[in-house]
Design a protein around this motif. Sequence first.
Motif, PDB file in Angstrom:
ATOM      1  N   SER A 296       0.818  -1.209   0.000  1.00  9.47           N
ATOM      2  CA  SER A 296       0.000   0.000   0.000  1.00  9.47           C
ATOM      3  C   SER A 296       0.847   1.253   0.000  1.00  9.47           C
ATOM      4  O   SER A 296       1.987   1.256   0.465  1.00  9.47           O
ATOM      5  CB  SER A 296      -0.959   0.013   1.191  1.00  9.47           C
ATOM      6  N   TYR A 316      -3.835   3.777  -1.270  1.00 11.75           N
ATOM      7  CA  TYR A 316      -4.047   2.864  -2.391  1.00 11.75           C
ATOM      8  C   TYR A 316      -3.434   1.539  -1.991  1.00 11.75           C
ATOM      9  O   TYR A 316      -2.268   1.476  -1.613  1.00 11.75           O
ATOM     10  CB  TYR A 316      -3.382   3.405  -3.662  1.00 11.75           C
ATOM     11  N   MET A 317      -4.220   0.476  -2.023  1.00 15.05           N
ATOM     12  CA  MET A 317      -3.720  -0.834  -1.655  1.00 15.05           C
ATOM     13  C   MET A 317      -3.926  -1.807  -2.798  1.00 15.05           C
ATOM     14  O   MET A 317      -4.944  -1.735  -3.484  1.00 15.05           O
ATOM     15  CB  MET A 317      -4.452  -1.342  -0.404  1.00 15.05           C
ATOM     16  N   TRP A 318      -2.963  -2.692  -3.015  1.00 13.65           N
ATOM     17  CA  TRP A 318      -3.132  -3.733  -4.033  1.00 13.65           C
ATOM     18  C   TRP A 318      -2.485  -5.008  -3.522  1.00 13.65           C
ATOM     19  O   TRP A 318      -1.612  -4.966  -2.651  1.00 13.65           O
ATOM     20  CB  TRP A 318      -2.545  -3.271  -5.369  1.00 13.65           C
TER      21      TRP A 318
ATOM     22  N   PHE B  14       0.649   4.734 -12.204  1.00 15.66           N
ATOM     23  CA  PHE B  14       0.181   5.388 -10.989  1.00 15.66           C
ATOM     24  C   PHE B  14       1.205   5.241  -9.859  1.00 15.66           C
ATOM     25  O   PHE B  14       1.576   6.193  -9.196  1.00 15.66           O
ATOM     26  CB  PHE B  14      -1.158   4.776 -10.570  1.00 15.66           C
ATOM     27  N   LYS B  15       1.695   3.963  -9.704  1.00 10.03           N
ATOM     28  CA  LYS B  15       2.672   3.699  -8.643  1.00 10.03           C
ATOM     29  C   LYS B  15       3.928   4.540  -8.852  1.00 10.03           C
ATOM     30  O   LYS B  15       4.432   5.156  -7.923  1.00 10.03           O
ATOM     31  CB  LYS B  15       3.047   2.211  -8.660  1.00 10.03           C
ATOM     32  N   SER B  69      -8.959  -4.554   3.049  1.00  6.14           N
ATOM     33  CA  SER B  69      -7.719  -3.781   3.160  1.00  6.14           C
ATOM     34  C   SER B  69      -7.429  -3.490   4.618  1.00  6.14           C
ATOM     35  O   SER B  69      -8.345  -3.429   5.436  1.00  6.14           O
ATOM     36  CB  SER B  69      -7.845  -2.449   2.417  1.00  6.14           C
ATOM     37  N   SER B  70      -6.159  -3.295   4.923  1.00  4.68           N
ATOM     38  CA  SER B  70      -5.796  -2.879   6.275  1.00  4.68           C
ATOM     39  C   SER B  70      -4.437  -2.199   6.224  1.00  4.68           C
ATOM     40  O   SER B  70      -3.706  -2.322   5.248  1.00  4.68           O
ATOM     41  CB  SER B  70      -5.746  -4.078   7.226  1.00  4.68           C
ATOM     42  N   GLY B  72      -1.435   0.699   6.138  1.00  2.49           N
ATOM     43  CA  GLY B  72      -1.183   1.881   5.332  1.00  2.49           C
ATOM     44  C   GLY B  72      -0.633   2.993   6.195  1.00  2.49           C
ATOM     45  O   GLY B  72       0.500   3.415   6.037  1.00  2.49           O
TER      46      GLY B  72
END
Lengths: 441, 83
Positions: A296, A316-318, B14-15, B69-70, B72
């Motif tokens: 992320s 943003y997570m993948w 994007f990354k 998701s978790s 970050g």
Amino acid sequence: MQLINKKTPVNIKAALTIATSALLGTVSVAGHTQESQKVVEESSWDFDTAFLYYSESDRVSAAEAIINAKKTFENDQVLNLKLTIDSLTGASANGATAQPNVQTFTRPSGKGSYQTQANATPLDDTFKDTRVQLNAQWTQPLAQNYTGSAGVHISKEYDYLSLGLNGNLAYDFNNKNSTFSVGLSYFQDTFEPEGGIPVAFASMPLAYGSEEIDSGSKEAFDATRRTDSDDKTTADIMLGFTQVINRRMLMQFNYSYSKVDGYLSDPFKVLSLVDDNGIAQDYRYENRPDSRVKQSLFAQTKYHFEQNVVDVSYRYMWDDWKLDSHTIDSKLRIPLSNTSYIEPHIRFYQQTAANFYQPFLSQSQEIPEFASADYRIGEMSAYTVGLKYGVKLSDGNDLSFRLEYYRQDPKDAGHQAPGALKNVDLYESVDAIIAQVSYSF
Amino acid sequence: MSVLYYRPHRTSLFKYSVISLAITLASGCSSLGVQPWERDLLAKDEMALTSSPLDAALDDHIYFSKEASSGGKSFGGGGCGCN
């Protein structure tokens, strides 16, 4: 009268200080008021407490309480101890689809069953769990501009044990306006679910031990179980960069890499196996891959206007399950007076489905290697709106209330629904209320 | 063909743009920041990156349990059998 009221929190603090110190073995337990007063002056622990109630309409409700004790020693060493207790009750989607008829499911233990009415999303009402979690974190300067931190975590539920370690190193530079940090964390979890862990895609067996005519047997139930318990490990690396932009603004950027290995399926979740008319012929236990790599990127900024403070973040997570998500979270703190504020909160979340997510299995197709009908890994959007009110009391302690509404809207990612499944809601929305009271002293 | 390659390309672009933005910010950061005596606003509790740690912990638990998701902002590791 007023004097007594004002003194009460101090006594709670003194009692908790003694309790915390006694646990750490730093002071002998003494109940004397004067002594407790002295301890407060010497050590000055700060306590943050919160109680949260979470409730979904017709589904799960949870209560969670946290008490956090923090002490700053000489040389900026900080010890943080946190106790979390939560309790969960209610019904949770079991993964099966709604049907035009009543459905009967075996409870995870195998002993007994529950029924779902026609056209209703099947919910397993067996869930009941209490969890106790302890965290300890020690943070201290290591050298000029270097700060180190290390922590331990233990969490225990009736059927779940989680042990964790973490470490973090931060380096300040550019006159402490910039900070680089690197953190590592490792979790070892053991899951021992009620009724054991099912064999992947095994048919849900009949319940046994009841007086019903078509009752199954314990042997038949055990044949669908692979083992009693299984493990999961989670290793995380996080790189962070924080920058002060100017007197009013700062920003943070994080990159996280997380590798999860082990048992990642949900032993309570099934998929309906439907015929060409969309009628369920069987229920099969789900099967997920035994590893997942998540990454992320996270960015946050805080800006202090003349009065208000805005906090905006984006994540943003993948992952290698081909699931990705976007999260935007924003808060605006608006002072009402010198001692109180309100804080509106809005959060948007959107995720794509994992590549093995499917709402049901079809008899006309082969059973895939992996499949799960858990809506939480399906395509979904969600939002939260909330408001917090905080006030500094006359004794200097902080009290706040938070009320939020959370809504999840699972989406159809293009799965063709045959026959009867066209007429039922395969993607039911979930509504929840979140209420919280916090008190710091 | 363009449809096939569209998504991965967009994701990696994007990354890279986020990473290069971070690098640009990092290299340009020496001109940013404040003097120690200008930290009056930044020093306030409400300007901390995590100004309410318990709210953050409770939110993390809710969303970890209800979404795929978790983490970050902080570690998103294990800790409960809720997902």
